[in-house]
Design an enzyme around this catalytic site. Structure first.
Site, short mmCIF file in Angstrom:
data_model
loop_
_atom_site.label_atom_id
_atom_site.label_comp_id
_atom_site.label_asym_id
_atom_site.label_seq_id
_atom_site.Cartn_x
_atom_site.Cartn_y
_atom_site.Cartn_z
N ARG A 18 0.87 -1.19 0.00
CA ARG A 18 0.00 0.00 0.00
C ARG A 18 0.90 1.23 0.00
O ARG A 18 2.11 1.13 0.18
CB ARG A 18 -0.90 0.01 1.25
CG ARG A 18 -2.04 -0.98 1.24
CD ARG A 18 -3.16 -0.55 0.32
NE ARG A 18 -4.15 -1.59 0.13
CZ ARG A 18 -5.21 -1.76 0.92
NH1 ARG A 18 -5.41 -0.94 1.95
NH2 ARG A 18 -6.07 -2.74 0.68
N HIS A 43 17.64 -7.30 3.97
CA HIS A 43 18.20 -7.71 2.69
C HIS A 43 17.70 -6.75 1.62
O HIS A 43 16.68 -6.98 0.99
CB HIS A 43 17.76 -9.15 2.38
CG HIS A 43 18.47 -9.73 1.21
ND1 HIS A 43 18.66 -11.09 1.07
CD2 HIS A 43 19.04 -9.17 0.12
CE1 HIS A 43 19.30 -11.33 -0.07
NE2 HIS A 43 19.55 -10.17 -0.65
N ARG A 45 17.25 -5.83 -1.53
CA ARG A 45 17.42 -6.39 -2.87
C ARG A 45 17.41 -5.27 -3.92
O ARG A 45 16.80 -4.20 -3.68
CB ARG A 45 16.33 -7.42 -3.17
CG ARG A 45 16.47 -8.68 -2.31
CD ARG A 45 15.46 -9.75 -2.69
NE ARG A 45 15.62 -10.95 -1.85
CZ ARG A 45 16.46 -11.94 -2.11
NH1 ARG A 45 17.25 -11.88 -3.19
NH2 ARG A 45 16.54 -13.00 -1.31
N GLU A 75 22.33 -7.99 4.38
CA GLU A 75 22.56 -9.10 3.46
C GLU A 75 22.46 -8.62 2.03
O GLU A 75 21.74 -7.65 1.74
CB GLU A 75 21.50 -10.18 3.66
CG GLU A 75 21.48 -10.80 5.02
CD GLU A 75 20.40 -11.85 5.13
OE1 GLU A 75 19.36 -11.72 4.50
OE2 GLU A 75 20.63 -12.82 5.88
N THR A 105 13.98 -15.79 -4.01
CA THR A 105 14.48 -15.68 -2.64
C THR A 105 15.92 -16.19 -2.65
O THR A 105 16.47 -16.50 -3.70
CB THR A 105 13.61 -16.47 -1.64
OG1 THR A 105 14.07 -16.18 -0.30
CG2 THR A 105 13.68 -17.97 -1.87
N HIS A 197 17.22 -19.08 6.99
CA HIS A 197 16.26 -19.33 5.91
C HIS A 197 15.24 -20.39 6.26
O HIS A 197 15.57 -21.55 6.51
CB HIS A 197 16.91 -19.68 4.56
CG HIS A 197 16.00 -19.31 3.42
ND1 HIS A 197 16.00 -18.08 2.81
CD2 HIS A 197 15.01 -20.01 2.84
CE1 HIS A 197 15.06 -18.06 1.87
NE2 HIS A 197 14.43 -19.22 1.86
N ASP A 198 13.97 -19.94 6.35
CA ASP A 198 12.83 -20.83 6.60
C ASP A 198 12.89 -21.51 7.97
O ASP A 198 12.25 -22.55 8.18
CB ASP A 198 12.67 -21.88 5.51
CG ASP A 198 12.02 -21.28 4.25
OD1 ASP A 198 12.18 -21.89 3.18
OD2 ASP A 198 11.39 -20.22 4.36
C1 LIG Z 1 19.66 -14.92 3.00
C2 LIG Z 1 18.32 -15.44 3.39
O1 LIG Z 1 18.06 -16.60 3.44
C3 LIG Z 1 17.29 -14.46 3.76
O2 LIG Z 1 17.79 -13.62 4.69
C4 LIG Z 1 16.86 -13.61 2.61
O3 LIG Z 1 16.87 -12.28 3.01
C5 LIG Z 1 15.49 -13.97 2.23
O4 LIG Z 1 15.11 -13.05 1.24
P1 LIG Z 1 13.57 -12.76 1.03
O5 LIG Z 1 13.03 -12.26 2.36
O6 LIG Z 1 13.57 -11.73 -0.07
O7 LIG Z 1 12.93 -14.08 0.65
N1 LIG Z 2 19.55 -15.03 6.59
C1 LIG Z 2 18.22 -15.55 6.79
C2 LIG Z 2 17.31 -14.42 7.15
O1 LIG Z 2 17.75 -13.32 7.40
C3 LIG Z 2 15.85 -14.65 7.24
O2 LIG Z 2 15.44 -15.73 6.44
P1 LIG Z 2 13.88 -16.10 6.59
O3 LIG Z 2 13.64 -16.43 8.04
O4 LIG Z 2 13.10 -14.88 6.16
O5 LIG Z 2 13.70 -17.28 5.68
#
Ligand SMILES: CC(=O)[C@@H](O)[C@H](O)COP(=O)(O)O
Ligand SMILES: NCC(=O)COP(=O)(O)O
Length: 246
Positions: A18, A43, A45, A75, A105, A197-198
């Protein structure tokens, strides 16, 4: 206890859907600090789908009184705009990822063959000259540790997306062992070991238990989803408890 760095990407993603500025990234950054997070990760991007350069400068100003104890982790792929941003903000940590500009991602780590080494090594030297801890995002593969050392990294972040998927599938023993061996070899080489990540409240505890000496988990996507249920502060408390082995 491994530190929790809260990733604000998904707060920014919702905000960008928004033109009202809601949810406010600064509000959630402040609340994460008050809730006891050990730091913040962003991060930025190239397409600014979520975290924008302006967010990074705002967070730099906001976090100044809290740093260096409360760390800022930025990052990204070491392209000039990111490196210029890092040079201006001077975060405590910079985690380099091998993402293409339009990557959906971050779903793989550096392999550090000759071409990637030629990118990573000078970027790491630049980061260290800035006083930032230089972290390389790598797959759970013990064989990459030696090349991370050769690149001059201060540490690695083990990509845990494949572990998280295996955990959902109920067959994570092998990938968890690979994470553990990668961690052990990195620690033996004097590298800091982070994960990310995840990660979520189901898969985090077994990972922490298998990776002694883990320094930090950066978590955003699933923590933000959990916060929709528990609230932001309670979600952070739950992730901290999981990192503490509780
Ligand atoms: C490096 C990593 O695994 C995450 O920190 C990354 O920032 C995920 O990026 P998105 O949130 O854009 O999916
Ligand atoms: N480096 C991983 C991060 O910052 C977050 O990853 P996620 O928890 O959003 O998958």
């Amino acid at each position: 206890m491994a530190k929790l760095s809260v990733n604000l990407n998904k707060i920014a993603l919702l905000r960008n859907s928004r033109h009202t500025g809601v949810p406010d990234v600064e509000t959630f950054a402040r609340a994460a600090h008050e809730a006891g997070a050990h730091g913040l990760t962003v991060h930025p991007r190239p397409d600014e789908r979520h975290i924008r350069r302006t967010d990074v400068f705002m967070l730099d100003r906001l976090m100044r009184p809290w740093r260096p104890g409360f760390e800022f982790n930025i990052e990204g792929y070491p392209e000039p705009r990111l490196m210029d941003l890092v040079a201006e903000v001077k975060p405590e940590q910079c985690t380099l990822v091998p993402d293409a500009p339009g990557a959906f991602t971050s779903d793989e780590g550096w392999k550090l063959g000759p071409d990637q080494m030629a990118v990573a090594k000078p970027a790491i030297a630049q980061l260290k000259a800035l006083g930032a801890r230089a972290i390389l995002f790598v797959d759970p593969n013990p064989d990459v540790v030696g090349r991370a050392v050769e690149a001059g990294a201060d540490g690695i972040e083990i990509y845990t997306g494949s572990y998280a998927q295996a955990f959902r599938d109920g067959n994570h023993a092998e990938i968890l062992a690979a994470c553990a061996e990668t961690c052990a070899r990195a620690r033996a080489a004097g590298l800091a070991v982070n994960v990310g990540h995840d990660l979520n409240l189901d898969n985090l505890s077994p990972l922490v238990a298998a990776l002694p000496g883990l320094a930090e988990a950066s978590i955003g996507h699933e923590l933000t989803a959990d916060a929709l249920i528990f609230g932001w502060a309670d979600a952070i408390a739950r992730y901290k408890a999981a990192l503490a082995g509780q």
